[in-house]
Design a protein around this motif. Sequence first.
Motif, mmCIF file in Angstrom:
data_model
loop_
_atom_site.group_PDB
_atom_site.id
_atom_site.type_symbol
_atom_site.label_atom_id
_atom_site.label_comp_id
_atom_site.label_asym_id
_atom_site.label_seq_id
_atom_site.Cartn_x
_atom_site.Cartn_y
_atom_site.Cartn_z
ATOM 1 N N THR A 48 136.172 31.807 96.581
ATOM 2 C CA THR A 48 135.137 31.907 95.557
ATOM 3 C C THR A 48 135.709 32.745 94.415
ATOM 4 O O THR A 48 136.262 33.819 94.657
ATOM 5 C CB THR A 48 133.867 32.583 96.120
ATOM 6 N N HIS A 49 135.576 32.232 93.210
ATOM 7 C CA HIS A 49 136.142 32.900 92.032
ATOM 8 C C HIS A 49 135.075 33.773 91.372
ATOM 9 O O HIS A 49 134.029 33.276 90.959
ATOM 10 C CB HIS A 49 136.625 31.820 91.041
ATOM 11 N N LEU A 50 135.330 35.056 91.320
ATOM 12 C CA LEU A 50 134.430 35.973 90.611
ATOM 13 C C LEU A 50 135.164 36.530 89.400
ATOM 14 O O LEU A 50 136.158 37.227 89.546
ATOM 15 C CB LEU A 50 134.007 37.126 91.521
ATOM 16 N N SER A 51 134.682 36.179 88.233
ATOM 17 C CA SER A 51 135.279 36.715 87.006
ATOM 18 C C SER A 51 134.462 37.918 86.559
ATOM 19 O O SER A 51 133.263 37.798 86.283
ATOM 20 C CB SER A 51 135.277 35.648 85.910
ATOM 21 N N ALA A 52 135.117 39.081 86.518
ATOM 22 C CA ALA A 52 134.419 40.295 86.075
ATOM 23 C C ALA A 52 133.824 40.072 84.684
ATOM 24 O O ALA A 52 132.678 40.438 84.411
ATOM 25 C CB ALA A 52 135.381 41.477 86.067
ATOM 26 N N GLY A 53 134.597 39.424 83.806
ATOM 27 C CA GLY A 53 134.120 39.157 82.440
ATOM 28 C C GLY A 53 132.883 38.266 82.414
ATOM 29 O O GLY A 53 131.923 38.531 81.689
ATOM 30 N N ASP A 54 132.889 37.207 83.243
ATOM 31 C CA ASP A 54 131.732 36.302 83.285
ATOM 32 C C ASP A 54 130.486 37.014 83.813
ATOM 33 O O ASP A 54 129.374 36.808 83.323
ATOM 34 C CB ASP A 54 132.030 35.085 84.174
ATOM 35 N N LEU A 102 138.434 35.609 94.914
ATOM 36 C CA LEU A 102 139.389 35.923 93.846
ATOM 37 C C LEU A 102 138.617 36.754 92.842
ATOM 38 O O LEU A 102 137.591 36.307 92.332
ATOM 39 C CB LEU A 102 139.830 34.645 93.123
ATOM 40 N N ILE A 103 139.071 37.960 92.583
ATOM 41 C CA ILE A 103 138.408 38.783 91.560
ATOM 42 C C ILE A 103 139.324 38.807 90.348
ATOM 43 O O ILE A 103 140.442 39.306 90.393
ATOM 44 C CB ILE A 103 138.103 40.192 92.086
ATOM 45 N N ASP A 104 138.827 38.208 89.285
ATOM 46 C CA ASP A 104 139.637 37.932 88.098
ATOM 47 C C ASP A 104 139.302 38.933 87.000
ATOM 48 O O ASP A 104 138.136 39.145 86.679
ATOM 49 C CB ASP A 104 139.311 36.473 87.716
ATOM 50 N N GLY A 105 140.348 39.576 86.450
ATOM 51 C CA GLY A 105 140.143 40.498 85.337
ATOM 52 C C GLY A 105 139.640 41.876 85.744
ATOM 53 O O GLY A 105 139.089 42.605 84.938
ATOM 54 N N PHE A 106 139.831 42.225 86.996
ATOM 55 C CA PHE A 106 139.419 43.529 87.513
ATOM 56 C C PHE A 106 140.324 43.846 88.693
ATOM 57 O O PHE A 106 140.691 42.936 89.429
ATOM 58 C CB PHE A 106 137.954 43.467 87.979
ATOM 59 N N PRO A 107 140.728 45.104 88.911
ATOM 60 C CA PRO A 107 140.442 46.310 88.135
ATOM 61 C C PRO A 107 141.209 46.345 86.820
ATOM 62 O O PRO A 107 142.369 45.961 86.770
ATOM 63 C CB PRO A 107 140.909 47.444 89.066
ATOM 64 N N ARG A 108 140.534 46.839 85.784
ATOM 65 C CA ARG A 108 141.140 46.891 84.453
ATOM 66 C C ARG A 108 141.970 48.152 84.258
ATOM 67 O O ARG A 108 142.751 48.237 83.323
ATOM 68 C CB ARG A 108 140.042 46.873 83.384
#
Length: 206
Positions: A48-54, A102-108
């Motif tokens: 499952t794709h989790l985009s922090a930005g989204d 999948l955690i996308d764009g995190f941790p920043r």
Amino acid sequence: MGSVVDSSNKANGSALANKKVTVIFVLGGPGSGKGTQCANIVQHFGYTHLSAGDLLRAEMKSGSENGEMIQNMIKEGKIVPSEVTIKLLEKAMLDNGNDKFLIDGFPRNEENRAAFEAVTGIEPEFVLFFDCSEEEMQKRLLGRNQGREDDNIETIKKRFKVYMESSLPVIEYYNAKGKVRKIDAAKPVEEVFEAVKACFTPVAAS
């Protein structure tokens, strides 16, 4: 760095502590192709794709008080406070029936990283790092024209600066632990995905 999480106070009260999950952080500069590759991984490997930005953008649209604060920070090219993003990620993981994310764009940044591990008690299986030159990323962002208000040249430059200063220490931290899988993201999409598949196959088989 003095930010090592004490395992005795890990997952203090996180509902995720009872849910056995596999997390892979997906990092790379803005325009490095993370979203495209995450879609491929979801299709092929069932993550499952989790985009922090989204998640942050959805919160902004929700009209909550957090939403307004998030909007102002993103406009400035700043990083949203860790606890806000972690709460959104936790909720998304708990609401989802899957156990592979999948955690996308995190941790920043380093503070995000330490806070995530402390709050959730989760360390990533590995970090997928899309390595791409600033010139290439800028060309892609200006060319994609998705109507996002942060795709103008001024904000793009701010985002690159924040990314370079903040995210690279996270990659270095995990690299020292042998957890970084580095991908040459400047190649064509199909070639990039071949490299990505090679990272996932041993995990998928285990």
